[in-house]
Enzyme design. Structure first.
Site, PDB file in Angstrom:
ATOM      1  N   HIS A   1      -9.410   0.925   4.886  1.00 24.22           N
ATOM      2  CA  HIS A   1      -8.181   1.272   5.528  1.00 24.22           C
ATOM      3  C   HIS A   1      -8.225   2.366   6.857  1.00 24.22           C
ATOM      4  CE1 HIS A   1      -4.316   2.791   6.168  1.00 24.22           C
ATOM      5  NE2 HIS A   1      -4.070   1.643   5.914  1.00 24.22           N
TER       6      HIS A   1
ATOM      7  N   SER B   1       3.918  -2.194  10.402  1.00 29.02           N
ATOM      8  CA  SER B   1       5.108  -1.706  10.936  1.00 29.02           C
ATOM      9  C   SER B   1       5.622  -3.208  10.454  1.00 29.02           C
ATOM     10  CB  SER B   1       5.500  -1.441  12.017  1.00 29.02           C
ATOM     11  OG  SER B   1       4.993  -0.383  12.140  1.00 29.02           O
TER      12      SER B   1
ATOM     13  N   GLU C   1      -4.969  -4.720  10.403  1.00 28.77           N
ATOM     14  CA  GLU C   1      -3.903  -4.041  10.512  1.00 28.77           C
ATOM     15  C   GLU C   1      -4.916  -2.323  12.112  1.00 28.77           C
ATOM     16  OE1 GLU C   1      -2.183  -2.584   7.027  1.00 28.77           O
ATOM     17  OE2 GLU C   1      -4.274  -1.777   6.734  1.00 28.77           O
TER      18      GLU C   1
ATOM     19  N   GLY D   1       3.071  -0.801   4.421  1.00 26.90           N
ATOM     20  CA  GLY D   1       3.280   0.352   4.208  1.00 26.90           C
ATOM     21  C   GLY D   1       4.245   0.757   4.087  1.00 26.90           C
ATOM     22  N   GLY D   2       5.006   1.556   4.501  1.00 28.35           N
ATOM     23  CA  GLY D   2       6.091   2.047   4.506  1.00 28.35           C
ATOM     24  C   GLY D   2       7.498   0.995   3.736  1.00 28.35           C
TER      25      GLY D   2
ATOM     26  N   GLU E   1      -6.784   4.329   7.903  1.00 24.20           N
ATOM     27  CA  GLU E   1      -6.930   6.009   7.650  1.00 24.20           C
ATOM     28  C   GLU E   1      -7.923   6.840   7.107  1.00 24.20           C
ATOM     29  OE1 GLU E   1      -3.071   5.863   5.711  1.00 24.20           O
ATOM     30  OE2 GLU E   1      -1.826   4.796   7.309  1.00 24.20           O
TER      31      GLU E   1
ATOM     32  N   GLY F   1       2.843   2.473  10.553  1.00 23.68           N
ATOM     33  CA  GLY F   1       3.422   3.043  10.548  1.00 23.68           C
ATOM     34  C   GLY F   1       4.344   3.856  11.862  1.00 23.68           C
TER      35      GLY F   1
ATOM     36  N   ASN G   1       1.234  -1.036   0.261  1.00 25.88           N
ATOM     37  CA  ASN G   1      -0.464  -0.078  -0.225  1.00 25.88           C
ATOM     38  C   ASN G   1       0.938   1.542   0.084  1.00 25.88           C
ATOM     39  OD1 ASN G   1      -1.918   1.810   0.529  1.00 25.88           O
ATOM     40  ND2 ASN G   1      -2.450   1.263   2.960  1.00 25.88           N
ATOM     41  N   TRP G   2       1.216   1.798  -0.715  1.00 25.34           N
ATOM     42  CA  TRP G   2       1.943   2.788  -1.512  1.00 25.34           C
ATOM     43  C   TRP G   2       1.935   4.389  -0.688  1.00 25.34           C
ATOM     44  CZ3 TRP G   2       3.959   2.581  -7.295  1.00 25.34           C
ATOM     45  CH2 TRP G   2       3.799   1.763  -7.611  1.00 25.34           C
ATOM     46  N   LYS G   3      -0.210   4.499  -0.377  1.00 22.42           N
ATOM     47  CA  LYS G   3      -0.501   5.496   0.118  1.00 22.42           C
ATOM     48  C   LYS G   3      -0.558   6.651  -0.881  1.00 22.42           C
ATOM     49  CE  LYS G   3      -0.229   3.297   4.139  1.00 22.42           C
ATOM     50  NZ  LYS G   3       0.506   3.630   6.066  1.00 22.42           N
TER      51      LYS G   3
END
Ligand code: PGA
Length: 248
Positions: free
Chosen positions: A93, A210, A165, A231-232, A95, A171, A9-11
């Site tokens: 998600h 993470s 999640e 993610g990251g 966010e 993150g 997930n590149w956000k």
């Protein structure tokens, strides 16, 4: 044996150049033993789909409208995602739930739209730190999962990937321990099993929050953890591919 699934997930990160380099590296790599998906920002989807055509890499949107079509400025429909070549999409998600106030009902409607248009929905669930500290983890994740079971039916879970999640691990560099994650995955699976044991046994439940090359293998070794939503660490091809290797 459930085949492992790893999604990146590149956000809201990257550029066209970065998207093309990252997708290129993932397509080149040997990831055949695991199902891999990438979720670039909307403007890069079409090129990513073209680059992944003929490969086993799925491309997906990070969100989808709960509506079929119409006057919903800024929204992107499931049919549009399908039209540009997507095979999957994230729904709910944290966010989106947190910053865009998506309710359980809206998330369920998004999952339904995705299913109607042949996309694999990746249903994200997870509790906040306050909810965990207040002893409400089980209640929150079961409410989030239950809303989709009620709206879409248990049989839909033959095509849904569930992503656990924990919001406090996204993150933050703070990962749920393998045992903490496994506990929640087992809970989610038993909730599915109370409706249909066979479907519960085949539904992929992946962990996100993470995940890094250094902790992926231990997480993925847990009985009910079927891969990860990253993610990251999905923004660097080497990190993402080493996480995929840990799943394969
Ligand atoms: P993270 O994000 O790996 O950067 O914690 C995971 C996610 O939000 O899907």
């Amino acid at each position: 044996m459930r085949r492992k699934w790893v999604g990146g997930n590149w956000k809201m990160h990257g550029s066209r150049a970065m998207a093309s380099a990252l997708v290129g590296a993932i397509v080149e790599a040997k990831t055949d033993t695991v199902d891999v998906a990438v979720f670039p920002p909307f403007p890069y989807l079409r090129e990513a789909c073209a680059a992944c055509a003929g490969s086993r890499i799925a491309v997906g949107g990070q969100d989808v409208s709960e509506h079929e079509s119409g006057a919903f400025t800024g929204e992107v429909s499931a049919a549009m995602l399908r039209d540009v070549g997507c095979g999957t999409v994230l729904a709910g998600h944290s966010e989106r739930r947190q910053y865009h106030h998506e309710s359980d009902g809206q998330v369920a409607a998004k999952v339904a739209q995705a299913l109607t248009h042949g996309l694999t929905p990746v249903l994200c669930v997870g509790e906040t730190l306050d909810e965990r500290d207040g002893g409400r983890m089980a209640e929150v994740v079961s409410r989030q999962l239950g809303a989709v079971i009620a709206h879409c039916g248990i049989v839909a879970f033959e095509r849904i990937v569930v992503a656990y999640e924990p919001v406090w691990a996204i993150g933050t560099g703070r990962t749920a321990s393998p045992a903490q994650a496994q506990e929640v995955h087992a809970l989610l699976r038993s909730q599915l099993a109370s409706d249909d044991a066979r479907i519960a046994g085949s539904t992929r439940i992946v962990y996100g929050g993470s995940v890094k090359p250094g902790n992926a293998a231990e997480l993925f070794a847990q009985a009910d953890i079927d891969g990860g939503l990253i993610g990251g660490a999905a923004l660097q091809a080497t990190d993402f591919l080493s996480i995929c290797a840990a799943a394969g």
